[in-house]
Design an enzyme around this catalytic site. Structure first.
Site, PDB file in Angstrom:
ATOM      1  N   LYS A 191       0.849  -1.209   0.000  1.00 35.92           N
ATOM      2  CA  LYS A 191       0.000   0.000   0.000  1.00 35.92           C
ATOM      3  C   LYS A 191       0.877   1.250   0.000  1.00 35.92           C
ATOM      4  CE  LYS A 191      -2.328   2.784   3.500  1.00 35.92           C
ATOM      5  NZ  LYS A 191      -1.193   3.650   3.716  1.00 35.92           N
ATOM      6  N   ASN A 192       2.038   1.201   0.670  1.00 34.46           N
ATOM      7  CA  ASN A 192       2.866   2.409   0.785  1.00 34.46           C
ATOM      8  C   ASN A 192       3.892   2.537  -0.334  1.00 34.46           C
ATOM      9  OD1 ASN A 192       1.334   3.036   2.932  1.00 34.46           O
ATOM     10  ND2 ASN A 192       2.849   2.497   4.482  1.00 34.46           N
ATOM     11  N   VAL A 242       7.941   7.476  16.001  1.00 29.16           N
ATOM     12  CA  VAL A 242       7.703   8.050  14.663  1.00 29.16           C
ATOM     13  C   VAL A 242       6.490   8.977  14.655  1.00 29.16           C
ATOM     14  CG1 VAL A 242       7.243   7.505  12.235  1.00 29.16           C
ATOM     15  CG2 VAL A 242       8.771   6.043  13.571  1.00 29.16           C
ATOM     16  N   ARG A 246      -3.170  10.952   1.782  1.00 31.93           N
ATOM     17  CA  ARG A 246      -2.026  11.882   1.805  1.00 31.93           C
ATOM     18  C   ARG A 246      -1.268  11.854   0.478  1.00 31.93           C
ATOM     19  NH1 ARG A 246       0.033  14.118   6.091  1.00 31.93           N
ATOM     20  NH2 ARG A 246       2.222  13.836   5.604  1.00 31.93           N
ATOM     21  N   CYS A 306      -4.525   8.809   8.189  1.00 29.06           N
ATOM     22  CA  CYS A 306      -4.938   8.421   9.544  1.00 29.06           C
ATOM     23  C   CYS A 306      -4.619   9.518  10.555  1.00 29.06           C
ATOM     24  CB  CYS A 306      -4.206   7.146   9.955  1.00 29.06           C
ATOM     25  SG  CYS A 306      -4.675   5.756   8.925  1.00 29.06           S
ATOM     26  N   ASP A 314       4.190   1.028  11.801  1.00 26.08           N
ATOM     27  CA  ASP A 314       2.928   0.401  11.390  1.00 26.08           C
ATOM     28  C   ASP A 314       2.828  -1.047  11.827  1.00 26.08           C
ATOM     29  OD1 ASP A 314       3.876   2.110   8.585  1.00 26.08           O
ATOM     30  OD2 ASP A 314       2.166   2.716   9.785  1.00 26.08           O
TER      31      ASP A 314
HETATM   32  C1  EPZ Z   1       4.356   7.028   5.337  1.00 22.79           C
HETATM   33  O1  EPZ Z   1       3.665   8.140   5.854  1.00 22.79           O
HETATM   34  C2  EPZ Z   1       3.369   5.882   5.368  1.00 22.79           C
HETATM   35  N1  EPZ Z   1       2.206   6.232   4.556  1.00 22.79           N
HETATM   36  C3  EPZ Z   1       2.938   5.606   6.809  1.00 22.79           C
HETATM   37  O2  EPZ Z   1       2.052   4.489   6.799  1.00 22.79           O
HETATM   38  C4  EPZ Z   1       4.173   5.232   7.611  1.00 22.79           C
HETATM   39  O3  EPZ Z   1       3.805   4.996   8.953  1.00 22.79           O
HETATM   40  C5  EPZ Z   1       5.175   6.394   7.533  1.00 22.79           C
HETATM   41  O4  EPZ Z   1       5.487   6.677   6.152  1.00 22.79           O
HETATM   42  C6  EPZ Z   1       6.465   6.086   8.281  1.00 22.79           C
HETATM   43  O5  EPZ Z   1       7.042   4.925   7.742  1.00 22.79           O
HETATM   44  C7  EPZ Z   1       2.302   6.152   3.208  1.00 22.79           C
HETATM   45  O6  EPZ Z   1       3.338   5.824   2.653  1.00 22.79           O
HETATM   46  C8  EPZ Z   1       1.050   6.484   2.438  1.00 22.79           C
HETATM   47  P1  EPZ Z   1       6.588  10.422   7.267  1.00 22.79           P
HETATM   48  P2  EPZ Z   1       4.300   9.624   5.740  1.00 22.79           P
HETATM   49  O7  EPZ Z   1       6.630  11.614   6.395  1.00 22.79           O
HETATM   50  O8  EPZ Z   1       5.118   9.729   4.511  1.00 22.79           O
HETATM   51  C9  EPZ Z   1       6.862  13.948  10.375  1.00 22.79           C
HETATM   52  C10 EPZ Z   1       0.028   3.348   7.152  1.00 22.79           C
HETATM   53  O9  EPZ Z   1      -0.751   3.018   8.062  1.00 22.79           O
HETATM   54  N2  EPZ Z   1       6.766  14.867   9.216  1.00 22.79           N
HETATM   55  O10 EPZ Z   1       7.725   9.445   7.224  1.00 22.79           O
HETATM   56  O11 EPZ Z   1       3.227  10.605   5.936  1.00 22.79           O
HETATM   57  C11 EPZ Z   1       5.533  13.250  10.636  1.00 22.79           C
HETATM   58  O12 EPZ Z   1       4.684  14.061  11.389  1.00 22.79           O
HETATM   59  C12 EPZ Z   1       0.678   4.716   7.180  1.00 22.79           C
HETATM   60  O13 EPZ Z   1       0.306   2.625   6.153  1.00 22.79           O
HETATM   61  C13 EPZ Z   1       6.896  16.223   9.428  1.00 22.79           C
HETATM   62  O14 EPZ Z   1       7.103  16.681  10.555  1.00 22.79           O
HETATM   63  O15 EPZ Z   1       5.247   9.603   7.026  1.00 22.79           O
HETATM   64  C14 EPZ Z   1       5.944  12.012  11.382  1.00 22.79           C
HETATM   65  O16 EPZ Z   1       6.113  12.323  12.756  1.00 22.79           O
HETATM   66  C15 EPZ Z   1       0.537   5.401   8.522  1.00 22.79           C
HETATM   67  N3  EPZ Z   1       6.783  17.066   8.370  1.00 22.79           N
HETATM   68  C16 EPZ Z   1       7.308  11.679  10.789  1.00 22.79           C
HETATM   69  O17 EPZ Z   1       7.757  12.867  10.102  1.00 22.79           O
HETATM   70  C17 EPZ Z   1       6.561  16.598   7.094  1.00 22.79           C
HETATM   71  O18 EPZ Z   1       6.486  17.423   6.152  1.00 22.79           O
HETATM   72  C18 EPZ Z   1       7.254  10.533   9.798  1.00 22.79           C
HETATM   73  O19 EPZ Z   1       6.352  10.917   8.774  1.00 22.79           O
HETATM   74  C19 EPZ Z   1       6.431  15.214   6.900  1.00 22.79           C
HETATM   75  C20 EPZ Z   1       6.540  14.357   7.971  1.00 22.79           C
END
Ligand code: EPZ
Length: 452
Positions: A36-37, A347, A110, A134, A325
């Site tokens: 999915k990701n 995370v 997203r 989510c 996850d």
């Molecule tokens: C991806 O989300 C996945 N979703 C998430 O899976 C996964 O948990 C996450 O990566 C971490 O591996 C998809 O790929 C669609 P991040 P993403 O940017 O890209 C902070 C699931 O259930 N951050 O790595 O949104 C953020 O708040 C989902 O399959 C900022 O501060 O995650 C978080 O604390 C849930 N500013 C951390 O980084 C930003 O501009 C990690 O977020 C972007 C992120």
């Protein structure tokens, strides 16, 4: 339980409640398809090509539907053989969509934020709706917008969404230093840098298997990308990319979710398609808790070998750490372990919402704002309940519960399956966002479930 055709449909009917008769082990074989990701990101990447792409192992999940709609709005023809899981994407007639059309997709995922770079390259402009995803934290996109500005894009946040405009001479390669290895911001950089003029250097990048598979896709299209061991990614912009032909890597989150379900219900589940190299950290933890697994050529068998489960101290982290996850479904098995387990979620700041329902079913879980059990993380002293202590074993009993988010929702399902008695799970259709055909898979694993 009679099998209804609704039960075998790919997505849960919205508003339906799932009746679960728990207390029996899950056993049998199910398959997982593309991650999915990863799959929705590879679909977005097709926008960059000047010829059609073919993507295989595509699952039938809501996130794929949303991106397909967004691509259609921008003139990309998408043909999807759902049975075969083969998708053909033809970007020959990419065109702008109206904000009204795009707004209809707002709040659904997203992924639309990743359309920015490709649309800026193809059209010189982009409009992105309010994002969904989510509720497991604030989910900011500051890294994304800062990255796009550094490539030279003009970014304007409006009440409906985000409007972006490319500079007259086109986007230029730049230096991006991520303060945190954000998966999305790394993908944003990759999808923009591959056709920006000159070289882009990205430090502090995410290097998850899904990111590496996106790099595989972009390289097949004609991109020039290198990944160093210190999380530095270098991209040399090229003028033209072609379509790709690619088989998506399997969904390691779904595979781990079913593995945790086997453990929590004292069952035995073969997950066809599970890929050991992407799951090494999960498999180590699964073994430490007392689970057993056999790695086969075409998948992984997850089973409870009998005896008691052991408590652990677990900290989630970016790859190659224990994936955020993976923790929600595993926590249900930890409620059955002999002693105190600690989970430190580093995370996302708010990823224990699902424990409310587990407590209602008899689990003994306490959440804390402190960084419990491991090194301090970004959320230290910020008043986020991001550490949990689970005291087991506690018998779980059926209850009426509501799904809070995708992965928390699956942990609710596992808890209901592990609990003695009947549970009614509301909001179950959220699970269709990331778990393909989950009802038919539950029935294949002899779960006593039906929609009521
Ligand atoms: C991806 O989300 C996945 N979703 C998430 O899976 C996964 O948990 C996450 O990566 C971490 O591996 C998809 O790929 C669609 P991040 P993403 O940017 O890209 C902070 C699931 O259930 N951050 O790595 O949104 C953020 O708040 C989902 O399959 C900022 O501060 O995650 C978080 O604390 C849930 N500013 C951390 O980084 C930003 O501009 C990690 O977020 C972007 C992120």
């Amino acid at each position: 339980m009679q099998k209804t055709d609704t039960a075998l449909s790919s997505t849960a009917p919205s508003g339906k409640v799932l009746r679960v008769e728990g207390g029996s082990p899950l056993y049998g074989t199910i398959s997982v398809r593309g991650a999915k990701n990863f799959v929705p990101k590879a679909m977005v990447a097709s926008l960059l090509g000047h010829s059609p792409s073919q993507l295989r192992n595509v699952p039938l999940i809501r996130d794929v539907d949303v991106v397909r709609d967004m691509l259609n709005l921008h003139g990309v023809d998408v043909i999807f053989d759902e049975e075969e899981g083969v998708m053909i994407l033809d970007p020959s007639h990419v065109d702008a969509a109206t904000p009204t059309e795009i707004d209809a997709l707002s709040g659904s995922s997203r992924i639309p934020i990743l359309f920015c770079g490709p649309l800026l390259h193809r059209l010189g402009e982009a409009f992105i709706p309010e994002l969904g995803g989510c509720v497991i934290g604030d989910r900011p996109i500051d890294f994304h917008l800062e990255t796009l500005r550094r490539f030279g894009a003009e970014v304007e946040k409006t009440s409906e969404g985000i409007r972006l405009t490319a500079p007259a001479g086109g986007l230029k390669g730049t230096q991006i230093n991520l303060p945190y290895p954000s998966v999305g911001a790394t993908e944003q950089t990759l999808l923009t840098a591959v056709m920006a003029q000159g070289i882009t250097t990205l430090t502090g990048a995410a290097i998850e298997p899904e990111i590496m598979d996106l790099i595989n896709v972009l390289q097949k299209m004609g991109a020039i990308i290198s990944v160093d061991t210190d999380r530095t990614i270098r991209i040399e912009g090229v003028e033209r990319l072609e379509g790709y032909s690619h088989t998506a890597l399997p969904d390691r989150i779904e595979a781990a979710s079913w593995g945790s379900a086997a453990l929590a219900t004292r069952g035995d589940v073969f997950v066809r398609g599970a890929h050991q190299p992407d799951m090494i950290t999960f498999l180590n933890t699964f073994r430490k808790v007392g689970g057993a697994f056999d790695v086969e050529e075409d998948g992984i068998r997850f089973y409870h070998p009998g005896g008691s489960l052991k408590p652990i101290v677990l900290e989630t982290n970016v790859h190659p750490g224990f994936m955020t996850d993976w923790q929600q479904p595993l926590v249900v098995a930890l409620t059955q372990a002999d002693g105190l387990s600690i989970v430190h979620e580093t995370v996302y700041e708010n990823r224990f919402g699902f424990v409310t329902a587990l407590r209602k079913m008899g689990a003994n879980i306490q959440v804390y704002t402190e960084c419990v059990g491991s090194a301090p993380c970004r959320f230290q002293a910020k008043n986020f309940h991001h550490s949990a202590v689970i005291s087991g074993p506690t018998p779980l009993h059926g209850a009426d519960i509501t799904v809070p988010d995708l992965r928390g929702g699956f942990s609710h399902l596992i808890a209901a399956l592990a609990a003695e008695g009947v549970s009614h799970v509301s909001g179950i259709d959220v699970i269709s966002r990331g778990y393909e055909h989950f009802m038919s898979k539950l029935l294949k694993l002899h779960a006593k479930v039906e929609y009521v």
